[in-house]
Enzyme design. Structure first.
Site, PDB file in Angstrom:
ATOM      1  N   GLU A   1      63.697  37.356  19.172  1.00 21.00           N
ATOM      2  CA  GLU A   1      63.925  38.069  17.923  1.00 21.00           C
ATOM      3  C   GLU A   1      62.645  38.704  17.393  1.00 21.00           C
ATOM      4  O   GLU A   1      62.665  39.812  16.878  1.00 21.00           O
ATOM      5  CB  GLU A   1      64.540  37.144  16.872  1.00 21.00           C
ATOM      6  CG  GLU A   1      65.970  36.695  17.186  1.00 21.00           C
ATOM      7  CD  GLU A   1      66.933  37.867  17.370  1.00 21.00           C
ATOM      8  OE1 GLU A   1      66.641  38.978  16.887  1.00 21.00           O
ATOM      9  OE2 GLU A   1      67.971  37.670  18.007  1.00 21.00           O
TER      10      GLU A   1
ATOM     11  N   TYR B   1      66.412  39.244   8.408  1.00 21.89           N
ATOM     12  CA  TYR B   1      67.132  39.477   9.657  1.00 21.89           C
ATOM     13  C   TYR B   1      66.838  38.377  10.672  1.00 21.89           C
ATOM     14  O   TYR B   1      67.753  37.755  11.234  1.00 21.89           O
ATOM     15  CB  TYR B   1      66.807  40.844  10.282  1.00 21.89           C
ATOM     16  CG  TYR B   1      67.243  40.848  11.726  1.00 21.89           C
ATOM     17  CD1 TYR B   1      68.592  40.965  12.045  1.00 21.89           C
ATOM     18  CD2 TYR B   1      66.344  40.599  12.762  1.00 21.89           C
ATOM     19  CE1 TYR B   1      69.025  40.863  13.360  1.00 21.89           C
ATOM     20  CE2 TYR B   1      66.759  40.494  14.069  1.00 21.89           C
ATOM     21  CZ  TYR B   1      68.097  40.637  14.366  1.00 21.89           C
ATOM     22  OH  TYR B   1      68.531  40.506  15.655  1.00 21.89           O
TER      23      TYR B   1
ATOM     24  N   ASP C   1      71.250  43.931  10.656  1.00 18.61           N
ATOM     25  CA  ASP C   1      70.208  44.730  11.300  1.00 18.61           C
ATOM     26  C   ASP C   1      70.622  46.200  11.258  1.00 18.61           C
ATOM     27  O   ASP C   1      71.656  46.558  10.702  1.00 18.61           O
ATOM     28  CB  ASP C   1      69.966  44.263  12.736  1.00 18.61           C
ATOM     29  CG  ASP C   1      71.028  44.803  13.669  1.00 18.61           C
ATOM     30  OD1 ASP C   1      72.181  44.956  13.220  1.00 18.61           O
ATOM     31  OD2 ASP C   1      70.720  45.082  14.834  1.00 18.61           O
TER      32      ASP C   1
END
Length: 257
Positions: free
Chosen positions: A4, A87, A105
């Site tokens: 991520e 996020y 996102d």
DNA sequence: CAGGCGTGGCA
DNA sequence: TTGCCAAGCCT
């Protein structure tokens, strides 16, 4: 969590190989925390936005010190880590633990802007109203919410893409307002591209590339010599130092230990 | 909160 | 070739 971080503003295809190398080398937070930041910056390679490497390393240190080396599974604890925003925190908890969170996102935002608003693109930054709407759409059961998060993101990434959406293959084409309106062009504020040539950002990238490639710290003059604008190079170097991407000792500059 | 922050692929 | 654009975060 590593993926991520790497995927923040970076295409999946470019992340794959660096990610494999990274998790093989540092399979858990404590391993990364034990490594010097310089190695994290080098391993980041040319993924871009190298401050992410510094923040990921700092997050590994924090996880090791504050959470016994285990990535926390509570939203607030994740948000307190450097480099983890709304996020990334939601993505980790949704994808890794199937918790119920709004994962908003750019892909999901585009899907909602098109299907619900009939607009080609979302606004530049997410608003509170947008988050509230996304929350209202989220299924109640955590497992279904996690499925929703993953599938709405994938829909945006693979079908409802920014430039050439594949509407005939879209599972929600019949309820899409943007398609019903005939795919109207973007009528909001002009979408700002990021300047590059001649910018401080380009200079930072060049300086950092030099630092990545040398084991021994460079004399400040040597480092700056390759850049045509001395004032700009000085400014860029100051930024790298401030961001923890470089370190200066006795007039010599290198990656931070 | 608007703006800064990398890099490379593709139309 | 030039101009987007790619799973954001921080100040």
């Amino acid at each position: 969590m590593v993926s991520e971080f790497m995927l923040q503003q970076t295409p999946v295809a470019r992340v794959l190989e660096p990610w494999r190398q990274w998790v093989a080398r540092w399979p858990e937070p404590a391993a990364l925390a034990d490594a010097p930041v310089s190695e994290a910056i080098r391993a980041w390679g040319r993924l871009g936005y190298p401050r992410r490497a510094v923040r990921l390393h700092a997050a590994a240190v924090a996880i090791t010190e504050r959470h016994g080396g285990v990535v926390p599974t509570e939203l607030a604890a994740l948000l307190a880590l450097p480099g983890v925003g709304s996020y990334t925190a939601a993505a980790v908890l949704s994808f890794a633990h199937r918790q119920r969170h709004v994962v908003l996102d750019t892909n999901v935002r585009r899907v909602l802007a098109r299907t619900l608003d009939g607009r080609a693109h979302p606004d530049p930054a997410p608003t509170a109203a947008e988050r509230a709407r996304a929350a209202a759409l989220l299924p109640q059961q955590p497992a279904e919410a996690a499925e929703w998060a993953a599938s709405s993101m994938e829909l945006g990434a693979l079908v409802c893409t920014a430039r050439n959406p594949d509407c005939p293959r879209c599972p929600v084409q019949d309820l899409c307002r943007w398609r019903a309106l005939g795919h109207p062009a973007w009528d909001g504020p002009p979408r700002r591209g990021q300047a590059w040539h001649g910018t401080d950002r380009q200079c930072r990238g060049a300086l950092l590339a030099s630092l990545r490639d040398t084991e021994e710290p460079l004399a400040r003059e040597t480092l700056v010599a390759g850049w045509p604008d001395p004032a700009q190079a000085a400014r860029a170097l100051a930024g790298l130092l401030a961001d923890g991407l470089a370190e200066e000792t006795e007039g010599r500059v290198g990656l931070p230990g």
